[in-house]
Design a protein around this motif. Structure first.
Motif, PDB file in Angstrom:
ATOM      1  N   UNK B 196      -0.731 -42.248 -48.885  1.00 50.33           N
ATOM      2  CA  UNK B 196      -1.895 -42.597 -49.698  1.00 50.33           C
ATOM      3  C   UNK B 196      -2.720 -43.652 -48.962  1.00 50.33           C
ATOM      4  N   UNK B 197      -4.049 -43.716 -49.226  1.00 54.21           N
ATOM      5  CA  UNK B 197      -4.866 -44.714 -48.519  1.00 54.21           C
ATOM      6  C   UNK B 197      -4.426 -46.130 -48.852  1.00 54.21           C
ATOM      7  N   UNK B 198      -4.364 -46.940 -47.822  1.00 59.61           N
ATOM      8  CA  UNK B 198      -3.944 -48.328 -48.034  1.00 59.61           C
ATOM      9  C   UNK B 198      -5.150 -49.159 -48.461  1.00 59.61           C
ATOM     10  N   UNK B 199      -4.878 -50.429 -48.780  1.00 56.99           N
ATOM     11  CA  UNK B 199      -5.957 -51.309 -49.211  1.00 56.99           C
ATOM     12  C   UNK B 199      -6.984 -51.493 -48.099  1.00 56.99           C
ATOM     13  N   UNK B 200      -6.504 -51.601 -46.869  1.00 58.86           N
ATOM     14  CA  UNK B 200      -7.443 -51.813 -45.756  1.00 58.86           C
ATOM     15  C   UNK B 200      -8.320 -50.574 -45.566  1.00 58.86           C
ATOM     16  N   UNK B 201      -7.738 -49.408 -45.820  1.00 59.58           N
ATOM     17  CA  UNK B 201      -8.486 -48.148 -45.712  1.00 59.58           C
ATOM     18  C   UNK B 201      -9.610 -48.090 -46.756  1.00 59.58           C
ATOM     19  N   UNK B 202      -9.339 -48.682 -47.903  1.00 65.27           N
ATOM     20  CA  UNK B 202     -10.345 -48.723 -48.968  1.00 65.27           C
ATOM     21  C   UNK B 202     -11.350 -49.835 -48.726  1.00 65.27           C
ATOM     22  N   UNK B 203     -10.855 -50.977 -48.245  1.00 63.69           N
ATOM     23  CA  UNK B 203     -11.711 -52.164 -48.194  1.00 63.69           C
ATOM     24  C   UNK B 203     -12.647 -52.225 -47.006  1.00 63.69           C
ATOM     25  N   UNK B 204     -12.234 -51.713 -45.857  1.00 66.44           N
ATOM     26  CA  UNK B 204     -13.113 -51.809 -44.676  1.00 66.44           C
ATOM     27  C   UNK B 204     -14.440 -51.096 -44.924  1.00 66.44           C
ATOM     28  N   UNK B 205     -14.447 -49.814 -45.363  1.00 64.15           N
ATOM     29  CA  UNK B 205     -15.762 -49.188 -45.605  1.00 64.15           C
ATOM     30  C   UNK B 205     -16.548 -49.896 -46.691  1.00 64.15           C
ATOM     31  N   UNK B 206     -15.857 -50.332 -47.751  1.00 68.00           N
ATOM     32  CA  UNK B 206     -16.577 -50.954 -48.873  1.00 68.00           C
ATOM     33  C   UNK B 206     -17.291 -52.227 -48.428  1.00 68.00           C
ATOM     34  N   UNK B 207     -16.557 -53.121 -47.766  1.00 63.00           N
ATOM     35  CA  UNK B 207     -17.176 -54.386 -47.390  1.00 63.00           C
ATOM     36  C   UNK B 207     -18.080 -54.251 -46.178  1.00 63.00           C
ATOM     37  N   UNK B 208     -17.860 -53.223 -45.392  1.00 64.71           N
ATOM     38  CA  UNK B 208     -18.784 -52.952 -44.280  1.00 64.71           C
ATOM     39  C   UNK B 208     -20.160 -52.581 -44.847  1.00 64.71           C
ATOM     40  N   UNK B 209     -20.151 -51.680 -45.820  1.00 70.06           N
ATOM     41  CA  UNK B 209     -21.424 -51.268 -46.452  1.00 70.06           C
ATOM     42  C   UNK B 209     -22.114 -52.488 -47.056  1.00 70.06           C
ATOM     43  N   UNK B 210     -21.337 -53.275 -47.770  1.00 72.72           N
ATOM     44  CA  UNK B 210     -21.884 -54.464 -48.432  1.00 72.72           C
ATOM     45  C   UNK B 210     -22.526 -55.396 -47.397  1.00 72.72           C
ATOM     46  N   UNK B 211     -21.810 -55.613 -46.295  1.00 72.99           N
ATOM     47  CA  UNK B 211     -22.340 -56.541 -45.289  1.00 72.99           C
ATOM     48  C   UNK B 211     -23.550 -55.964 -44.562  1.00 72.99           C
ATOM     49  N   UNK B 212     -23.572 -54.629 -44.403  1.00 76.09           N
ATOM     50  CA  UNK B 212     -24.730 -54.027 -43.732  1.00 76.09           C
ATOM     51  C   UNK B 212     -25.998 -54.284 -44.546  1.00 76.09           C
ATOM     52  N   UNK B 213     -25.872 -54.242 -45.859  1.00 66.40           N
ATOM     53  CA  UNK B 213     -27.046 -54.501 -46.705  1.00 66.40           C
ATOM     54  C   UNK B 213     -27.470 -55.972 -46.646  1.00 66.40           C
ATOM     55  N   UNK B 214     -26.585 -56.827 -46.135  1.00 66.70           N
ATOM     56  CA  UNK B 214     -26.947 -58.238 -46.063  1.00 66.70           C
ATOM     57  C   UNK B 214     -27.867 -58.563 -44.888  1.00 66.70           C
ATOM     58  N   UNK B 215     -28.341 -57.559 -44.169  1.00 65.99           N
ATOM     59  CA  UNK B 215     -29.400 -57.828 -43.181  1.00 65.99           C
ATOM     60  C   UNK B 215     -30.645 -58.353 -43.895  1.00 65.99           C
ATOM     61  N   UNK B 216     -30.644 -58.200 -45.222  1.00 70.53           N
ATOM     62  CA  UNK B 216     -31.778 -58.701 -46.006  1.00 70.53           C
ATOM     63  C   UNK B 216     -31.984 -60.205 -45.757  1.00 70.53           C
ATOM     64  N   UNK B 217     -30.915 -60.942 -45.505  1.00 70.84           N
ATOM     65  CA  UNK B 217     -31.060 -62.408 -45.351  1.00 70.84           C
ATOM     66  C   UNK B 217     -31.805 -62.745 -44.049  1.00 70.84           C
ATOM     67  N   UNK B 218     -31.304 -62.311 -42.878  1.00 75.09           N
ATOM     68  CA  UNK B 218     -32.061 -62.663 -41.654  1.00 75.09           C
ATOM     69  C   UNK B 218     -33.428 -61.997 -41.572  1.00 75.09           C
ATOM     70  N   UNK B 219     -33.536 -60.746 -42.028  1.00 68.71           N
ATOM     71  CA  UNK B 219     -34.842 -60.065 -41.935  1.00 68.71           C
ATOM     72  C   UNK B 219     -35.866 -60.793 -42.783  1.00 68.71           C
ATOM     73  N   UNK B 220     -35.504 -61.121 -44.015  1.00 74.41           N
ATOM     74  CA  UNK B 220     -36.494 -61.746 -44.889  1.00 74.41           C
ATOM     75  C   UNK B 220     -36.808 -63.167 -44.402  1.00 74.41           C
TER      76      UNK B 220
END
Lengths: 242, 405
Positions: B196-220
């Motif tokens: 079964x998928x481990x926690x890291x398998x679930x968390x890496x994509x989730x927090x990667x997506x979240x952090x990618x959207x945080x380009x809003x801080x330097x761009x703005x």
């Protein structure tokens, strides 16, 4: 000759016009002062010449060619030096100059030459590697001016270039403007609230109020033997009464 | 055109490299999230490690039947049996202080009730901090054991009264069935059971997506500074179109997003195991890697478009932080980043589809958990690209209006 003829501009439909048939001429190779109270239309005029605002009515010609045609043939020939410190505080002086030369499409070798020239002209060589946010007010003004020179423009538009600087830096900037215009066919359009600056640096002036040009010509003719401030106040007061 | 673009790209890279807060938001924040969440949720999501859910039984009956219940419960892998408390008061005190999650009280007369075919009454003392899902799981587990105990008792009783010794032997075989879990993946049916998928398998994509959207801080931060200082106006006077300015920001931040993806995957693969978590495993095959790359490009398009829209809407960096950061947190909360979609109530689950982060997470799960390929992630990638395009157009229109004002 740069000819402004019947320039009309309104920011919004129904709003009073910012420019209402403004007409005057600028001799090539001159430093031309644009004087007027706040809201007179000076910045709007400069914005139209810089291509920031469209021409709604009237015409502007440079050496007989319509502004758009003249500019299309010489993309970097008009440079605007705004009143704000319009550069990047996190970049060094050299990086700022290189960037603003780069966005004008100037190739690397020419860019390097232009940046060195601009830096030398504004005497910024010793602070070339310093970040812009570490510069004093006077050095920032010089950087603002130097950026305007990176494209080797023929026409320089200076909007209140000495606001907030110490007397030494002001003197330096005024001298720099005179030197720039001394080179063949280079023209400066200079706006300021300081009468003494205009009298020191400009050979011709136009006094603007309520979107109209009230007087224009060589400085000595406009003054007519009077103090410039007296002439300015008299013309703008009359304009306000009208 | 290329000289102009190169100048814009170089400037963005220099500005970002000197923006410590922006870099922290893009790289340090997701690293910490991935590390903490992967370790914190390791037991909850993997199902492969023993939990330390401490419980105890208070057997007031003291019969072979009640002892059988206690023994079968203690054999459960997910539970950690503690020494029985001497009294109910002591049991209550241990639950209250959080030492025990549950105490099962087997009442006096439990065996008698089972023998008389009466429904026995068991009592649980529960720590209120234990989630409802876990409480219900424990309760159902105890119910199943009681039914097995009762069935064994009935069979033994029947065997004795009907003189059928085989029934007595059957009672020894009444136990929990072996259940094998198999993850259903793309083309994976019929094969060996998969982990079964481990926690890291679930968390890496989730927090990667979240952090990618945080380009809003330097761009703005850069964009609002450009607008406030009149730099954008200066660029327009230098005949730099707004489209070129956008392109100048788009490419470097897409690159930054790709770098984030590489760094976050590396963290999941090598850093999380150093702290005792499981290592991230990537799907095999060029098709899966191509799908991951395409998907991360689509997420970048959406994230950078969104950031430029926020930068155009906000009048100050503070506003951008509130609008962009708050918007990201809201998208993350709705989109299953912070709370997995399957944990949400059924009525709320359709709402997750409103968040671009959900589209992205769904795409990553297709590849990283279900062994999907490019075809599987195309719908998610298409929706993300459309979102990016729509936000870019909105940002352009907004800036056009502002510059004409």
């Amino acid at each position: 000759m740069i000819r402004f003829n019947g320039i009309y501009y309104r920011y919004r439909p129904g709003a009073p016009p910012a420019l209402d048939g403004a007409a005057f001429n600028i001799r090539r190779g001159s430093v031309h002062g644009l004087l007027g109270p706040n809201g007179a239309g000076k910045t709007t005029l400069i914005s139209i010449l810089a291509g920031l605002r469209p021409l709604q009515d009237g015409s502007i010609t440079i050496d007989g060619e319509p502004l758009a045609v003249w500019r299309a043939a010489r993309p970097n020939a008009i440079a605007l030096v705004p009143q704000d410190y319009a550069f990047y505080p996190m970049l060094t002086v050299a990086e700022n100059l290189d960037f603003f030369a780069g966005v004008q499409g100037i190739a690397r070798k020419q860019r390097r030459h232009n940046c060195l020239e601009a830096m030398r002209f504004a005497r910024l060589e010793t602070v070339a590697q310093r970040r812009a946010d570490e510069l004093s007010g006077g050095l920032r003004r010089r950087l603002n001016l130097a950026i305007g020179l990176t494209g080797a423009p023929e026409i320089l538009l200076l909007d209140e270039p000495t606001v907030g600087v110490d007397p030494q830096s002001r003197r330096f900037l005024l001298e720099a403007v005179r030197q720039f215009a001394a080179i063949s066919r280079r023209t400066v359009l200079y706006t300021s609230h300081y009468m003494e600056e205009i009298e020191t640096v400009c050979s011709d002036i136009a006094i603007v109020d309520s979107g109209k040009v009230l007087a224009q010509g060589p400085l000595s003719e406009v003054k007519g033997g009077q103090n410039l401030e007296q002439v300015f106040l008299q013309l703008t007061r009359d304009s306000a009464w009208e | 055109m290329l000289i102009r673009l190169a100048a814009l790209w170089k400037k963005e890279c220099l500005a970002l490299a000197r923006d410590r807060h922006g870099l922290a938001a893009l790289f340090i924040m997701p690293t910490v999230f991935i590390l903490v969440m992967s370790l914190a949720l390791a037991d909850s999501l993997s199902g492969q490690r023993n939990a330390t859910l401490a419980y105890a039984t208070l057997d007031l009956d003291g019969t072979p039947v009640s002892r059988a219940l206690d023994e079968q419960l203690s054999a459960t892998e997910l539970l950690n049996r503690q020494v029985s408390p001497p009294s109910e008061d002591d049991a209550r005190s241990q639950v209250e202080t959080g030492r025990l999650a549950f105490v099962l009280i087997i009442p006096q007369g439990f065996a008698r009730q089972i023998g008389a075919n009466q429904t026995p009454t068991l009592r649980f003392l529960v720590d209120p901090a234990i989630p409802g899902m876990v409480r219900n799981g424990f309760r159902q587990h105890v119910e199943a054991i009681v039914i097995r105990v009762w069935l064994a008792h009935v069979l033994e009783h029947l065997g004795q009264s009907m003189m059928l010794p085989e029934l007595h032997r059957v009672t020894g075989r009444v136990g929990a069935p072996d259940i094998v879990l198999e993850s259903v993946t793309h083309g994976g049916s019929g094969g060996a059971p998969l982990a079964l998928p481990s926690a890291v398998q679930q968390n890496v994509p989730a927090w990667l997506i979240f952090s990618m959207f945080f380009v809003v801080i330097p761009i703005s931060a850069v964009f609002i500074g450009e607008r406030q200082r009149g730099t954008l106006q200066r660029l327009r006077a230098q005949r730099v179109s707004f489209g070129l300015v956008l392109a100048g920001k788009f490419a470097p931040f897409v690159l930054v997003n790709q770098l984030q993806a590489v760094v976050m995957v590396a963290i999941g693969r090598w850093l999380v195991p150093l702290f005792g978590g499981e290592a991230l495993t990537l799907p095999d095959g060029a098709g899966a890697l191509a799908a991951l790359w395409l998907l991360s490009l689509a997420v970048s398009a959406a994230a950078v478009g969104w950031a430029l829209l926020i930068a155009s809407l906000a009048r100050s960096s503070e506003q951008a932080t509130v609008l962009g950061g708050g918007g990201n947190i809201l998208m993350g909360a709705i989109g299953g980043i912070m709370v997995p979609r399957f944990v949400m109530p059924v009525t709320m689950q359709p709402w997750t589809r409103l968040s671009p982060m959900d589209w992205a997470l769904e795409g990553f799960h297709h590849v990283m958990l279900r062994q999907g390929n490019v075809m599987d992630i195309l719908p998610a990638a298409f929706m993300l690209a459309c979102f990016g395009l729509a936000t870019l157009i909105a940002a352009s229109l907004l800036n056009h209006r502002i510059s004409r004002a």
